[in-house]
Design a protein around this motif. Structure first.
Motif, PDB file in Angstrom:
ATOM      1  N   VAL A 271      17.246  -5.907  -4.465  1.00 34.90           N
ATOM      2  CA  VAL A 271      18.296  -5.799  -3.499  1.00 34.90           C
ATOM      3  C   VAL A 271      18.274  -4.399  -2.811  1.00 34.90           C
ATOM      4  N   ILE A 272      18.540  -3.373  -3.692  1.00 33.91           N
ATOM      5  CA  ILE A 272      18.429  -2.159  -2.936  1.00 33.91           C
ATOM      6  C   ILE A 272      17.224  -1.699  -2.938  1.00 33.91           C
ATOM      7  N   TRP A 273      16.280  -1.685  -3.853  1.00 40.00           N
ATOM      8  CA  TRP A 273      14.853  -1.555  -3.819  1.00 40.00           C
ATOM      9  C   TRP A 273      14.068  -2.529  -4.590  1.00 40.00           C
ATOM     10  N   PRO A 274      12.692  -2.594  -4.102  1.00 39.86           N
ATOM     11  CA  PRO A 274      11.616  -3.395  -5.011  1.00 39.86           C
ATOM     12  C   PRO A 274      11.576  -2.809  -6.102  1.00 39.86           C
ATOM     13  N   ASP A 275      11.278  -3.514  -7.157  1.00 39.87           N
ATOM     14  CA  ASP A 275      10.958  -3.059  -8.684  1.00 39.87           C
ATOM     15  C   ASP A 275       9.394  -2.637  -8.783  1.00 39.87           C
ATOM     16  N   PHE A 276       9.590  -1.221  -8.824  1.00 36.52           N
ATOM     17  CA  PHE A 276       8.257  -0.659  -8.787  1.00 36.52           C
ATOM     18  C   PHE A 276       7.646  -0.812 -10.103  1.00 36.52           C
TER      19      PHE A 276
END
Length: 263
Positions: A106-111
């Motif tokens: 949501v805030i950032w992809p799961d790297f």
């Protein structure tokens, strides 16, 4: 071009050390030698792309945005060039906050699972206070401190040299005994976010002001070079002046962005 750091020496580059942003101010991030970051605030953006590719380990003190905001953007920037994951070391509560609130799609992809779960860009590794990680002749110890969220300090030994960073904290009886157990302490970076007239606010936010920091420094047996960090924008001169007035015989230095601490 800077000379490579030898096995017997250590250098700590201040990428960011302010309690806020504005103009040239950047938040907390320190580069140890070429491959380690202690915290990863907006100061991380002062690294070039090539320097970012050289970062192998990030040690976080706690989960507040001003200490980790640079990680999502850094891993996105080096995504196509990385061959092994950047290891993010932190207390379990800090890693849980990263997973739940930042790398959550949501805030950032799961790297931590990109490009694949078996070959991610970042890897999370939990540490506990008192634990030591050894990396190429450097011993990084995690020390519990007293902040509004679970927070830690780090003490780093390389050869005979020792450096410590308090992270965000207020009055405590955990950091100072841990540092006293070391044979020496050459440099200490310690926060002091608020002026004395804002002591009530500093207590609510679990930060030092000059009065409380000076009281805690009396618990330290060593006489290191002391660098003051995390000063609130606009109050820097006032905070440093109050520290110097309270303890004029102690060598206190105001940390500034870009400053290099050589040990």
């Amino acid at each position: 071009m800077e000379q490579a750091v030898g096995l017997e020496t250590m250098q700590v580059r201040t990428l960011g050390c302010s309690g806020g942003i504005g103009g040239e101010l950047r938040t907390t991030c320190f580069q140890v030698d070429d491959d380690i970051l202690i915290d990863a605030g907006t100061g991380l953006g002062n690294l070039s792309l090539e320097q970012m590719k050289g970062i192998r380990h990030i040690f976080l003190t706690h989960s507040h945005l001003d200490h980790l905001a640079g990680i999502p953007l850094m891993v996105d920037s080096i995504f196509g060039d990385i061959t092994e994951p950047v290891v993010v070391h932190a207390a379990p509560a800090t890693l849980a906050a990263l997973r739940e609130h930042i790398f959550n799609w949501v805030i950032w992809p799961d790297f931590s699972i990109l490009p694949t779960a078996s070959r991610p860009v970042i890897r999370f590794e939990a540490m506990q206070p008192g634990e030591v990680v050894e990396l190429d002749g450097r011993r990084i110890e995690m020390i519990e401190v007293n902040h509004v969220v679970p927070g830690v300090a780090y003490c780093i030994e390389k050869g005979v040299k020792t450096f410590a960073f308090s992270g965000d904290t207020t009055t405590n009886d955990t950091l100072w005994p841990a540092l006293n157990r070391h044979a020496r302490l050459d440099a200490l970076v310690v926060e002091c976010a608020f002026a004395d007239e804002d002591e009530a606010l500093s207590q609510k936010a679990f930060h030092y002001c000059p009065r409380t920091l000076i009281a805690d420094l009396a618990k330290l047996n060593h006489r290191p070079r002391i660098y003051i960090t995390h000063l609130k924008p606009g109050a820097e001169d006032r905070i440093v002046a109050q520290l110097q007035a309270r303890l004029p015989d102690l060598e206190l230095r105001r940390l500034s962005g870009g400053q290099l601490i050589r040990l």
